[in-house]
Design a protein around this motif. Structure first.
Motif, mmCIF file in Angstrom:
data_model
loop_
_atom_site.group_PDB
_atom_site.id
_atom_site.type_symbol
_atom_site.label_atom_id
_atom_site.label_comp_id
_atom_site.label_asym_id
_atom_site.label_seq_id
_atom_site.Cartn_x
_atom_site.Cartn_y
_atom_site.Cartn_z
ATOM 1 N N ARG A 61 22.783 7.700 -52.732
ATOM 2 C CA ARG A 61 21.417 7.258 -52.605
ATOM 3 C C ARG A 61 20.619 7.294 -53.828
ATOM 4 N N GLN A 62 20.570 6.140 -54.753
ATOM 5 C CA GLN A 62 20.184 6.293 -56.093
ATOM 6 C C GLN A 62 19.266 5.004 -56.507
ATOM 7 N N ASP A 63 18.280 5.012 -57.036
ATOM 8 C CA ASP A 63 17.408 3.777 -57.639
ATOM 9 C C ASP A 63 18.381 3.131 -58.393
ATOM 10 N N LEU A 64 18.165 1.839 -58.252
ATOM 11 C CA LEU A 64 18.880 0.948 -59.402
ATOM 12 C C LEU A 64 17.873 0.595 -60.625
ATOM 13 N N ARG A 65 18.680 0.508 -61.634
ATOM 14 C CA ARG A 65 17.982 0.244 -62.918
ATOM 15 C C ARG A 65 18.375 -1.172 -63.240
ATOM 16 N N THR A 66 17.461 -2.014 -64.137
ATOM 17 C CA THR A 66 17.701 -3.341 -64.557
ATOM 18 C C THR A 66 19.253 -3.635 -64.908
ATOM 19 N N ARG A 67 19.839 -2.864 -65.465
ATOM 20 C CA ARG A 67 21.122 -2.932 -66.109
ATOM 21 C C ARG A 67 22.108 -2.989 -64.725
ATOM 22 N N ASP A 68 21.814 -2.081 -63.919
ATOM 23 C CA ASP A 68 22.694 -2.024 -62.541
ATOM 24 C C ASP A 68 22.560 -3.279 -61.861
ATOM 25 N N GLY A 69 21.169 -3.959 -61.846
ATOM 26 C CA GLY A 69 20.966 -5.204 -61.240
ATOM 27 C C GLY A 69 21.692 -6.290 -61.668
ATOM 28 N N PHE A 70 21.754 -6.246 -63.235
ATOM 29 C CA PHE A 70 22.381 -7.375 -63.631
ATOM 30 C C PHE A 70 24.153 -7.466 -63.496
ATOM 31 N N LEU A 71 24.584 -6.364 -63.446
ATOM 32 C CA LEU A 71 25.829 -6.280 -62.994
ATOM 33 C C LEU A 71 26.109 -6.418 -61.556
ATOM 34 N N ILE A 72 25.477 -6.098 -60.580
ATOM 35 C CA ILE A 72 25.609 -6.211 -59.319
ATOM 36 C C ILE A 72 25.328 -7.970 -58.982
ATOM 37 N N THR A 73 24.709 -8.332 -59.615
ATOM 38 C CA THR A 73 24.275 -10.043 -59.322
ATOM 39 C C THR A 73 25.628 -10.449 -59.763
ATOM 40 N N VAL A 74 26.101 -10.371 -60.968
ATOM 41 C CA VAL A 74 27.331 -10.963 -61.611
ATOM 42 C C VAL A 74 28.543 -10.669 -60.567
ATOM 43 N N LEU A 75 28.586 -9.487 -60.384
ATOM 44 C CA LEU A 75 29.950 -9.128 -59.734
ATOM 45 C C LEU A 75 29.854 -9.714 -58.330
ATOM 46 N N LEU A 80 32.034 -12.701 -54.332
ATOM 47 C CA LEU A 80 32.011 -13.778 -53.135
ATOM 48 C C LEU A 80 32.671 -15.155 -53.515
ATOM 49 N N GLY A 81 32.746 -15.554 -54.744
ATOM 50 C CA GLY A 81 33.501 -16.645 -55.068
ATOM 51 C C GLY A 81 35.011 -16.380 -54.865
ATOM 52 N N MET A 82 35.654 -15.282 -55.088
ATOM 53 C CA MET A 82 37.022 -15.073 -54.716
ATOM 54 C C MET A 82 37.257 -15.032 -53.263
ATOM 55 N N PHE A 83 36.486 -14.239 -52.344
ATOM 56 C CA PHE A 83 36.630 -14.063 -51.036
ATOM 57 C C PHE A 83 36.184 -15.246 -50.161
ATOM 58 N N GLY A 84 35.172 -16.273 -50.913
ATOM 59 C CA GLY A 84 35.134 -17.331 -50.278
ATOM 60 C C GLY A 84 36.265 -18.248 -50.221
ATOM 61 N N ALA A 85 37.260 -18.010 -51.303
ATOM 62 C CA ALA A 85 38.234 -18.965 -51.439
ATOM 63 C C ALA A 85 39.456 -18.447 -50.404
ATOM 64 N N VAL A 86 39.163 -17.618 -49.748
ATOM 65 C CA VAL A 86 40.412 -17.254 -48.801
ATOM 66 C C VAL A 86 40.568 -18.028 -47.715
ATOM 67 N N PRO A 87 39.682 -18.399 -46.842
ATOM 68 C CA PRO A 87 39.927 -19.632 -45.836
ATOM 69 C C PRO A 87 40.525 -20.670 -46.508
ATOM 70 N N LEU A 88 40.228 -21.211 -47.786
ATOM 71 C CA LEU A 88 40.980 -22.475 -48.261
ATOM 72 C C LEU A 88 42.490 -22.292 -48.461
ATOM 73 N N ILE A 89 42.504 -20.781 -49.036
ATOM 74 C CA ILE A 89 44.064 -20.516 -49.146
ATOM 75 C C ILE A 89 44.781 -20.604 -47.939
ATOM 76 N N LEU A 90 44.208 -19.848 -47.151
ATOM 77 C CA LEU A 90 44.905 -19.733 -45.682
ATOM 78 C C LEU A 90 45.210 -20.998 -44.837
ATOM 79 N N SER A 91 44.411 -21.945 -44.935
ATOM 80 C CA SER A 91 44.322 -23.214 -44.231
ATOM 81 C C SER A 91 45.606 -23.755 -44.755
ATOM 82 N N GLN A 92 46.196 -24.796 -43.699
ATOM 83 C CA GLN A 92 47.106 -25.494 -43.991
ATOM 84 C C GLN A 92 46.462 -27.099 -44.467
#
Length: 482
Positions: A61-75, A80-92
């Motif tokens: 339990r910690q408060d977020l700082r502005t730098r943490d917010g930038f890193l979280i947003t980018v990550l 999500l882009g990577m995991f969003g690709a999983v169904p497209l990889i698994l699909s025939q």
């Protein structure tokens, strides 16, 4: 940097994102398209990964700082882009390579609308629905939902909101509490989506097409369930509904909020950015119409119909199509493409540099001209009656400069992969502005590009969605210093 709390947040968000795999499973079972396995597998992989990331740090339990917010947003967007690709990889169908699946996933989540898939009409219904859903989530929903939900989990949301919200002035809030702001924006977004879907359905679309196209219309995305896009329906009523929702979805959502709160629309016409935005659409449409009529490309009525739709679609960075604008005569393809650089208004789901920045750059340029005539005069830059501080103007010019530098670097990189100049220039512009369709070899789809070019464009799409600075700040040594 609070890495443990960042991991906790990412774990939670991944588990939440896994839930979005459930609707496509239901669609697959309903239409019996045989592709539910791809989403079941993706759901299991995503929720398990999220749980394993969250479990060791769930007590943090910690408060977020502005730098943490930038890193979280980018990550968050990258993960999500990577995991969003999983169904497209698994699909025939389609069975995509890793780079193609990630490209399609990021294109959806960043509401770019560029695709590497052909034969869209023949795709399974669940895959078609999933592509549309990715755009809807990416349009405005993901971060707004995160901001609304995270405070209930003991995680502050303001840092995320500042890092992701577009526009030159990021600290303005519609309500005193960020959670209330997020909920208000979410309700407006959801209401527009429902209204758009009902309009499409009433105009003759099937319920499936109506829902799918409402997702990508309000998100300013451009994905369609048909290869011919909106042109598939050949309906002036459907096109009119699409135009209306593209226009209002590219307007600053704070104006929609005040319209809902104050029960009036007068403030739209008093807003300088909205006035300039409508002026751009009107001027480009008029020029396009005159050129199409004078060159006899279409009959006058068809020229008007196609001009209005394509100008609104490209200028708002949506990317729907009723005509192949890339082969229109004279300067039209270039002019429409350049209009997309302005894009939508700040605080909207549109891409591009944002209309307000272009307006401020023009006003600052006019002020410099006036200073040549009156060297000792104090000439403020104003939006309406409100003077704009030099700090904001400096930030706008800084954004514009970096935007152009990034554009040039990526253009050179794409040329280095062997693409021709028109294709490379338009591909970078389409990705960086989150537009989708380009010119040359990317006028229809991006599947023929080499893998290196696709990875470069994936990075460009992220830069555009995160408005350049949010992502580039991670590459500065100062960001990582204690």
């Amino acid at each position: 940097m609070h890495y443990r709390v960042i991991l906790r947040i990412l774990g939670i968000l991944l588990m939440v994102f896994s839930i979005t795999m459930l609707p496509p499973i239901a669609v697959s079972l309903f239409y019996d398209d045989g592709h539910d396995y791809a989403f079941v597998g993706a759901f299991a992989i995503t929720i398990t990964t999220g749980f394993l990331i969250w479990l060791p740090v769930y007590r943090v339990r910690q408060d977020l700082r502005t730098r943490d917010g930038f890193l979280i947003t980018v990550l968050f967007w990258v993960v999500l882009g990577m995991f969003g690709a999983v169904p497209l990889i698994l699909s025939q169908s389609p069975h995509l390579t890793v780079v193609d699946a990630v490209f399609e996933s990021l294109s959806g989540l960043t509401t770019t609308g560029a695709t590497v898939i052909t034969g869209i009409d023949a795709l399974p219904k669940s895959i078609l629905y999933y592509r549309q859903q990715l755009q809807w989530l990416g349009g405005m929903g993901i971060i707004v939902l995160a901001v609304a939900i995270l405070p209930m989990l003991g995680i502050g949301g303001m840092q995320l909101y500042r890092a992701e919200t577009p526009g030159p002035v990021k600290d303005s809030k519609l309500t005193p509490r960020i959670t209330e702001t997020a909920k208000a924006l979410w309700y407006i977004y959801l209401s527009l989506t429902i209204a758009c879907a009902l309009g499409y359905w009433a105009a003759g679309m099937t319920p499936f097409d109506a829902i799918g196209h409402s997702f990508s219309t309000v998100a300013i995305g451009g994905f369609s369930t048909h290869d011919a896009s909106i042109g598939y329906f050949d309906s002036s009523v459907i096109e009119a509904i699409c135009i209306f929702f593209m226009v209002i979805s590219a307007v600053n959502f704070s104006l929609h909020f005040f319209a809902w709160r104050q029960k009036t629309i007068l403030h739209y016409f008093q807003d300088p950015e909205f006035q300039f935005y409508v002026s751009i659409l009107a001027a480009v449409t008029l020029i396009t119409m005159l050129v199409l009529v004078s060159t006899e490309t279409y009959a006058p009525i068809d020229s008007m119909r196609k001009s209005i739709f394509m100008v609104v679609s490209i200028a708002t960075t949506t990317g729907f199509a009723t005509a192949d604008f890339a082969h229109w005569p004279v300067m039209l393809p270039f002019m429409l493409f350049v209009a997309a650089f302005a894009g939508g208004c700040a605080g909207s789901t549109g891409g591009g540099m944002k209309v307000i920045r272009v307006l401020l750059i023009l006003k600052q340029g006019y002020r410099e001209i006036m200073r040549l005539v009156h060297p000792n005069a104090v000439i403020p830059v104003k939006l309406g009656n409100k003077p704009i501080s030099d700090r904001v103007l400096e930030a706008v010019w800084g954004f514009f400069s970096v935007y152009l530098i990034v554009f040039i670097i990526m253009l050179i990189a794409l040329l280095g992969t062997g693409l021709d100049q028109v294709t490379a220039w338009s591909a970078v512009g389409a990705a960086l502005n989150n537009l989708g369709p380009g010119l040359g070899d990317v006028a229809v789809y991006y599947g023929n590009l080499n893998e290196t070019a696709k990875w470069i464009l994936c990075f460009a799409m992220l830069l555009g969605r995160l408005e350049v600075f949010t992502l580039l700040v991670l590459f500065t040594p100062a960001f990582w210093k204690r």
